[in-house]
Design an enzyme around this catalytic site. Sequence first.
Site, mmCIF file in Angstrom:
data_model
loop_
_atom_site.group_PDB
_atom_site.id
_atom_site.type_symbol
_atom_site.label_atom_id
_atom_site.label_comp_id
_atom_site.label_asym_id
_atom_site.label_seq_id
_atom_site.Cartn_x
_atom_site.Cartn_y
_atom_site.Cartn_z
ATOM 1 N N TYR A 153 3.131 7.138 -5.143
ATOM 2 C CA TYR A 153 1.850 6.416 -5.146
ATOM 3 C C TYR A 153 0.728 7.316 -4.628
ATOM 4 C CZ TYR A 153 -1.430 2.558 -4.154
ATOM 5 O OH TYR A 153 -2.531 1.720 -4.108
ATOM 6 N N GLY A 156 0.263 10.431 -6.833
ATOM 7 C CA GLY A 156 -0.215 9.985 -8.146
ATOM 8 C C GLY A 156 -1.706 9.671 -8.089
ATOM 9 N N LYS A 157 -2.104 8.967 -7.040
ATOM 10 C CA LYS A 157 -3.521 8.605 -6.890
ATOM 11 C C LYS A 157 -4.366 9.842 -6.578
ATOM 12 C CE LYS A 157 -3.632 3.976 -7.165
ATOM 13 N NZ LYS A 157 -4.545 3.204 -8.020
ATOM 14 N N VAL A 196 0.024 -9.066 4.670
ATOM 15 C CA VAL A 196 -0.687 -10.348 4.787
ATOM 16 C C VAL A 196 0.081 -11.455 4.063
ATOM 17 C CG1 VAL A 196 -2.817 -11.592 4.260
ATOM 18 C CG2 VAL A 196 -2.942 -9.248 5.116
ATOM 19 N N ASN A 198 3.277 -11.456 3.210
ATOM 20 C CA ASN A 198 4.550 -11.689 3.902
ATOM 21 C C ASN A 198 4.367 -12.616 5.107
ATOM 22 O OD1 ASN A 198 6.264 -10.158 2.367
ATOM 23 N ND2 ASN A 198 6.841 -8.728 3.993
HETATM 24 P P1 NAD Z 1 -1.522 -5.592 -8.306
HETATM 25 O O1 NAD Z 1 -0.143 -5.058 -8.300
HETATM 26 O O2 NAD Z 1 -1.719 -7.057 -8.126
HETATM 27 O O3 NAD Z 1 -2.292 -5.177 -9.636
HETATM 28 C C1 NAD Z 1 -1.974 -4.063 -10.415
HETATM 29 C C2 NAD Z 1 -1.987 -4.502 -11.884
HETATM 30 O O4 NAD Z 1 -1.699 -3.362 -12.703
HETATM 31 C C3 NAD Z 1 -0.912 -5.543 -12.188
HETATM 32 O O5 NAD Z 1 -1.459 -6.591 -12.949
HETATM 33 C C4 NAD Z 1 0.137 -4.769 -12.995
HETATM 34 O O6 NAD Z 1 0.883 -5.580 -13.874
HETATM 35 C C5 NAD Z 1 -0.745 -3.755 -13.684
HETATM 36 N N1 NAD Z 1 -0.011 -2.558 -14.104
HETATM 37 C C6 NAD Z 1 0.887 -1.826 -13.380
HETATM 38 N N2 NAD Z 1 1.343 -0.800 -14.111
HETATM 39 C C7 NAD Z 1 0.703 -0.869 -15.322
HETATM 40 C C8 NAD Z 1 0.762 -0.103 -16.504
HETATM 41 N N3 NAD Z 1 1.573 0.975 -16.613
HETATM 42 N N4 NAD Z 1 -0.011 -0.480 -17.555
HETATM 43 C C9 NAD Z 1 -0.819 -1.558 -17.481
HETATM 44 N N5 NAD Z 1 -0.902 -2.335 -16.384
HETATM 45 C C10 NAD Z 1 -0.151 -1.986 -15.312
HETATM 46 O O7 NAD Z 1 -2.310 -4.777 -7.187
HETATM 47 P P2 NAD Z 1 -3.812 -4.891 -6.684
HETATM 48 O O8 NAD Z 1 -3.773 -5.092 -5.223
HETATM 49 O O9 NAD Z 1 -4.585 -5.831 -7.516
HETATM 50 O O10 NAD Z 1 -4.299 -3.391 -6.946
HETATM 51 C C11 NAD Z 1 -5.192 -3.058 -8.001
HETATM 52 C C12 NAD Z 1 -5.555 -1.590 -7.884
HETATM 53 O O11 NAD Z 1 -6.208 -1.346 -6.630
HETATM 54 C C13 NAD Z 1 -4.351 -0.641 -7.933
HETATM 55 O O12 NAD Z 1 -4.704 0.502 -8.676
HETATM 56 C C14 NAD Z 1 -4.126 -0.269 -6.495
HETATM 57 O O13 NAD Z 1 -3.548 1.000 -6.350
HETATM 58 C C15 NAD Z 1 -5.547 -0.298 -5.938
HETATM 59 N N6 NAD Z 1 -5.548 -0.554 -4.485
HETATM 60 C C16 NAD Z 1 -5.306 -1.797 -3.989
HETATM 61 C C17 NAD Z 1 -5.286 -1.991 -2.606
HETATM 62 C C18 NAD Z 1 -5.048 -3.346 -1.990
HETATM 63 O O14 NAD Z 1 -4.980 -3.435 -0.758
HETATM 64 N N7 NAD Z 1 -4.947 -4.419 -2.739
HETATM 65 C C19 NAD Z 1 -5.498 -0.910 -1.742
HETATM 66 C C20 NAD Z 1 -5.713 0.359 -2.294
HETATM 67 C C21 NAD Z 1 -5.762 0.523 -3.674
HETATM 68 N N1 UDP Z 2 4.411 -4.550 7.662
HETATM 69 C C1 UDP Z 2 5.094 -5.294 8.596
HETATM 70 N N2 UDP Z 2 5.816 -6.361 8.158
HETATM 71 C C2 UDP Z 2 5.883 -6.738 6.859
HETATM 72 C C3 UDP Z 2 5.169 -5.966 5.900
HETATM 73 C C4 UDP Z 2 4.461 -4.866 6.341
HETATM 74 O O1 UDP Z 2 5.076 -5.024 9.795
HETATM 75 O O2 UDP Z 2 6.554 -7.745 6.544
HETATM 76 C C5 UDP Z 2 3.624 -3.403 8.135
HETATM 77 C C6 UDP Z 2 3.876 -2.087 7.397
HETATM 78 O O3 UDP Z 2 4.947 -1.394 8.005
HETATM 79 C C7 UDP Z 2 2.551 -1.377 7.557
HETATM 80 C C8 UDP Z 2 1.532 -2.514 7.568
HETATM 81 O O4 UDP Z 2 2.255 -3.696 7.879
HETATM 82 O O5 UDP Z 2 2.498 -0.714 8.798
HETATM 83 C C9 UDP Z 2 0.803 -2.690 6.244
HETATM 84 O O6 UDP Z 2 1.777 -2.749 5.245
HETATM 85 P P1 UDP Z 2 1.424 -3.031 3.714
HETATM 86 O O7 UDP Z 2 2.680 -2.865 2.936
HETATM 87 O O8 UDP Z 2 0.694 -4.318 3.591
HETATM 88 O O9 UDP Z 2 0.363 -1.898 3.331
HETATM 89 P P2 UDP Z 2 0.309 -0.308 3.579
HETATM 90 O O10 UDP Z 2 1.433 0.139 4.435
HETATM 91 O O11 UDP Z 2 0.365 0.256 2.213
HETATM 92 O O12 UDP Z 2 -0.990 -0.150 4.268
#
Ligand code: NAD
Ligand code: UDP
Length: 333
Positions: A153, A156-157, A196, A198
């Site tokens: 992840y 890739g990003k 959140v 969870n």
């Molecule tokens: P999400 O998993 O709900 O949404 C991702 C969407 O992309 C899903 O609908 C999934 O089906 C679709 N998808 C996955 N692989 C695909 C593919 N190969 N082709 C077409 N569609 C595909 O997650 P989200 O929280 O809505 O995240 C949206 C974007 O924001 C993502 O790129 C994620 O990396 C980025 N992002 C989110 C957060 C967050 O906290 N929510 C934080 C950092 C970055």
């Molecule tokens: N986390 C936790 N309990 C859970 C899920 C996540 O304590 O049931 C912790 C996790 O280890 C991390 C933080 O919460 O430190 C945020 O996790 P999340 O997966 O939401 O996002 P990210 O780690 O990608 O910021």
Amino acid sequence: MSQDKSSLTRKRVLVTGGAGFLGSHLCERLLNDGSEVICMDNYFTGNKQNVQHLMDNPAFELMRHDVTFPLYLEVDEIYNLACPASPIHYQHDPVQTTKTSVHGAINMLGLAKRTGAKIFQASTSEVYGDPKVHPQKEDYWGHVNPIGFRSCYDEGKRCAETLFFDYRRQHDLRIKVGRIFNTYGPRMHPNDGRVVSNFIVQALSNEPITIYGEGQQTRSFCYCLDLIEAFVRIMGTDDSFTGPVNIGNPDEFTIRQLAEQVIKLTNSKSKLEFLDLPSDDPTQRKPDISLAKSTFGWEPQVKLEEGLVKTIKYFDDLLKAGNSPAEVIAING
Ligand code: NAD
Ligand code: UDP
């Protein structure tokens, strides 16, 4: 056949990952702003239910497609969100996760190049890895493990960001890169393992709250609609502005504080359960959002408690609709 006049003048916007948590809120916002929206998704972590309420809108189109394959459309703007965001989902098929970010970016940048569209990349705070600089500013290059479980992840990003900036330098594309910090709200996948969702599902069902490690790691949580406002403002910036720009809520909490807050707001009988910390779990995370503030006048409006109340109601409604916690978890699965 005569065409509705407004459809000739409306902006046509592609949202990849549009049936996901953030994508569905974005589609809704763009439609409300008067755009035509093409929502593209392969439904890996998103689902049609998230956009069901938009289906009757003639300006909305839903398309099943995998972003790792080329796509030929005519569009004015592209928001590239396609990528699973939760650790459980992106680690399920790590090779596909890297492909989604890298091949997905190449395909969407190619589409932007052919059509002249402006393109936004949903990047992430994960590009900073386990940061040694706190709070994180955009000029920090990060501290990322290239070979760990989160690397598919994170790297890739990071590579997607590289591609965006190379397309800018080589082909003069109008790019916008937003680095998103932890965001939460209604339509999160109940079973995606993010903290959140969870904690709320566990608290509402009086199950133990699973804290990884001692819960002293920190995160900064942004409410989804605040973030969507930032997306739209970034897209509206002058062509000279590319980012990367941090978008998130700078209010920082330990994971233990979050657990206690969720228990309080749900009146739950849940107890805290301490489990092993996953590898490479960042110890602290908080955005410096001064660039977003000074460039497009954005800062989050929704405090954690207010956003949690709305999110708790969303999951509570799912449970009250007669679904057991297991069924709630399986709804999107
Ligand atoms: P999400 O998993 O709900 O949404 C991702 C969407 O992309 C899903 O609908 C999934 O089906 C679709 N998808 C996955 N692989 C695909 C593919 N190969 N082709 C077409 N569609 C595909 O997650 P989200 O929280 O809505 O995240 C949206 C974007 O924001 C993502 O790129 C994620 O990396 C980025 N992002 C989110 C957060 C967050 O906290 N929510 C934080 C950092 C970055
Ligand atoms: N986390 C936790 N309990 C859970 C899920 C996540 O304590 O049931 C912790 C996790 O280890 C991390 C933080 O919460 O430190 C945020 O996790 P999340 O997966 O939401 O996002 P990210 O780690 O990608 O910021």
